[in-house]
Scaffold this motif. Sequence first.
Motif, mmCIF file in Angstrom:
data_model
loop_
_atom_site.group_PDB
_atom_site.id
_atom_site.type_symbol
_atom_site.label_atom_id
_atom_site.label_comp_id
_atom_site.label_asym_id
_atom_site.label_seq_id
_atom_site.Cartn_x
_atom_site.Cartn_y
_atom_site.Cartn_z
ATOM 1 N N ASP A 1 0.810 -1.226 0.000
ATOM 2 C CA ASP A 1 0.000 0.000 0.000
ATOM 3 C C ASP A 1 0.840 1.272 0.000
ATOM 4 O OD1 ASP A 1 -2.111 -1.736 0.120
ATOM 5 O OD2 ASP A 1 -2.564 -1.361 2.235
ATOM 6 N N GLU A 2 1.857 1.326 0.830
ATOM 7 C CA GLU A 2 2.673 2.538 0.932
ATOM 8 C C GLU A 2 3.458 2.780 -0.348
ATOM 9 O OE1 GLU A 2 4.194 5.999 2.936
ATOM 10 O OE2 GLU A 2 2.367 4.818 2.980
ATOM 11 N N VAL A 3 3.972 1.736 -0.964
ATOM 12 C CA VAL A 3 4.696 1.874 -2.228
ATOM 13 C C VAL A 3 3.744 2.419 -3.295
ATOM 14 C CG1 VAL A 3 5.883 0.613 -4.079
ATOM 15 C CG2 VAL A 3 6.379 0.083 -1.690
ATOM 16 N N ALA A 4 2.554 1.870 -3.373
ATOM 17 C CA ALA A 4 1.574 2.325 -4.362
ATOM 18 C C ALA A 4 1.181 3.782 -4.114
ATOM 19 C CB ALA A 4 0.342 1.425 -4.322
ATOM 20 N N ARG A 5 1.006 4.163 -2.857
ATOM 21 C CA ARG A 5 0.641 5.540 -2.518
ATOM 22 C C ARG A 5 1.739 6.512 -2.952
ATOM 23 N NH1 ARG A 5 1.308 9.524 1.227
ATOM 24 N NH2 ARG A 5 2.956 8.416 2.330
ATOM 25 N N LEU A 6 2.979 6.160 -2.663
ATOM 26 C CA LEU A 6 4.100 7.031 -3.014
ATOM 27 C C LEU A 6 4.306 7.114 -4.523
ATOM 28 C CD1 LEU A 6 6.458 6.030 -0.111
ATOM 29 C CD2 LEU A 6 5.481 8.299 -0.492
ATOM 30 N N LEU A 7 4.084 6.016 -5.226
ATOM 31 C CA LEU A 7 4.168 6.053 -6.687
ATOM 32 C C LEU A 7 3.105 6.996 -7.251
ATOM 33 C CD1 LEU A 7 4.863 2.313 -7.563
ATOM 34 C CD2 LEU A 7 6.385 4.260 -7.948
ATOM 35 N N GLY A 8 1.918 6.959 -6.682
ATOM 36 C CA GLY A 8 0.862 7.879 -7.104
ATOM 37 C C GLY A 8 1.241 9.326 -6.853
ATOM 38 N N LEU A 9 1.843 9.591 -5.706
ATOM 39 C CA LEU A 9 2.284 10.954 -5.399
ATOM 40 C C LEU A 9 3.378 11.417 -6.361
ATOM 41 C CD1 LEU A 9 2.362 10.902 -1.485
ATOM 42 C CD2 LEU A 9 0.749 12.122 -2.974
ATOM 43 N N LEU A 10 4.305 10.519 -6.690
ATOM 44 C CA LEU A 10 5.359 10.864 -7.648
ATOM 45 C C LEU A 10 4.783 11.123 -9.036
ATOM 46 C CD1 LEU A 10 8.258 8.524 -6.552
ATOM 47 C CD2 LEU A 10 8.428 10.989 -6.912
ATOM 48 N N ASP A 11 3.810 10.312 -9.443
ATOM 49 C CA ASP A 11 3.164 10.540 -10.737
ATOM 50 C C ASP A 11 2.468 11.894 -10.761
ATOM 51 O OD1 ASP A 11 4.034 8.094 -11.669
ATOM 52 O OD2 ASP A 11 2.129 7.065 -11.276
#
Length: 94
Positions: free
Chosen positions: A54-64
């Motif tokens: 979950d945290e990896v996916a959240r951070l990837l979304g923020l980077l995008d």
Amino acid sequence: MSGFLDQAKEKVRETVATGKLKADEFQANRAQSDLFKQLGAAYYAEQRQGAPHDEVARLLGLLDAHAESHAKDGGTGSGPGPEGGEPPGPVGLA
């Protein structure tokens, strides 16, 4: 004399505007760097400590989202280097 003062005022305005752009760019790069650092920690925790994805996916979304909001001239956003583009690969694998 007033022509000289008008030119000086305009030069000051240009310098202030340039300084603001540079400061904004610096803050955007710092925010991106922070997100990459957090992503690395989250990925490590996921891979080595069994943390959820979950945290990896959240951070990837923020980077995008960050890349989209800071894209220049239709590009894909700024990378960590001065030229933008893709982030550097893992150390020692080049």
